[in-house]
Write an enzyme that holds these catalytic residues in place. Sequence first.
Site, short mmCIF file in Angstrom:
data_model
loop_
_atom_site.label_atom_id
_atom_site.label_comp_id
_atom_site.label_asym_id
_atom_site.label_seq_id
_atom_site.Cartn_x
_atom_site.Cartn_y
_atom_site.Cartn_z
N PRO A 1 0.66 -1.13 -0.07
CA PRO A 1 -0.10 -0.02 0.00
C PRO A 1 0.95 1.38 -0.12
O PRO A 1 1.66 1.48 0.78
CB PRO A 1 -0.69 -0.05 1.34
CG PRO A 1 0.36 -0.69 2.12
CD PRO A 1 1.00 -1.62 1.35
N GLU A 2 0.56 2.09 -1.00
CA GLU A 2 0.83 3.43 -0.80
C GLU A 2 -0.63 3.86 -1.25
O GLU A 2 -1.57 3.28 -1.43
CB GLU A 2 1.59 4.10 -1.86
CG GLU A 2 2.99 3.66 -1.64
CD GLU A 2 4.04 4.74 -1.13
OE1 GLU A 2 3.28 5.88 -1.06
OE2 GLU A 2 4.97 4.76 -1.08
#
Length: 271
Positions: free
Chosen positions: A2-3
């Site tokens: 995740p970004e």
Amino acid sequence: MPELPEVEITRRGIAPAIKGIAVKKVVIRQRRLRWPISAGLARELPGETVDSVDRRAKYLLLGTTAGTLITHLGMSGSLRALSNPGPAQKHDHVDIVFANGTCLRFTDPRRFGSMLWTRRDPLRHRLLARLGPEPLHPEFDGEYLYKSARGRRGAIKLHIMNAATVVGVGNIYASEALYAAGINPRRAAGRISLPRMQLLSDTIKLVLENAIKVGGTTLRDFTGGDGQPGYFQLELNAYDRDGQPCPGCGSAIRRIVIGQRSTFYCPHCQT
DNA sequence: ATGCGGACCTGTTAGC
DNA sequence: TGCTAACAGGTCCGCA
């Protein structure tokens, strides 16, 4: 995985498959995530209809009348809506099975992710209550960023990665935004002028918006719903380019460590 | 209040 | 080829 862009892509991917659908059952194979999954999840979510699929920072919020499921993907988590879920693999920790047969499957090898069930206003949850503004909202601008940095002697990179300053700026985009703004990642946050902070807030928005547009393809092992591998569609000018020429001036991109995280920048262009 | 290091985990890759 | 060490998208917590 995740970004922020990947989390937003995930939200958009799963929302159509589960919004307005009732949960039939919750299967938990591994409850030891960043925080243990509470018993309330499997007890209270079944029978509820998912009314909303929202995102705050990198948290995904599945809202029902009875409560909200708050999910964070950590470093290696993913959430997929499967119409034909195969047998669960090693790191498939949770299945949320819906009345229409859809299986929302949470996978996370490193188990830095989390699934939290709350009956209260999720934005008041202790993990969400003190978060800074969303980077893509208008209240996050140069003036805000400048004011937030007054008196701060720490590196600007850590300042923009601090969720109390602004949410959703991860390690890759911090390097990229600072590169685009021509700011040295080590520079003390409190010693950056207002015009440069305006430029920086703009580049943070641009870099995140662009990543969402091209499908959240920041990460090596991220594949969107269409199976298109990430990391290649999105042009990375600095991140992971140690020793390679700066696209602007040709001098070598350098890798340093700030706050125990790899940081990439051009010593010539970024001051 | 701010800032820093350690912690939580597993998998992949680089190097000897 | 095989073993070991370094490194990886996050972020909370406790201590100085």
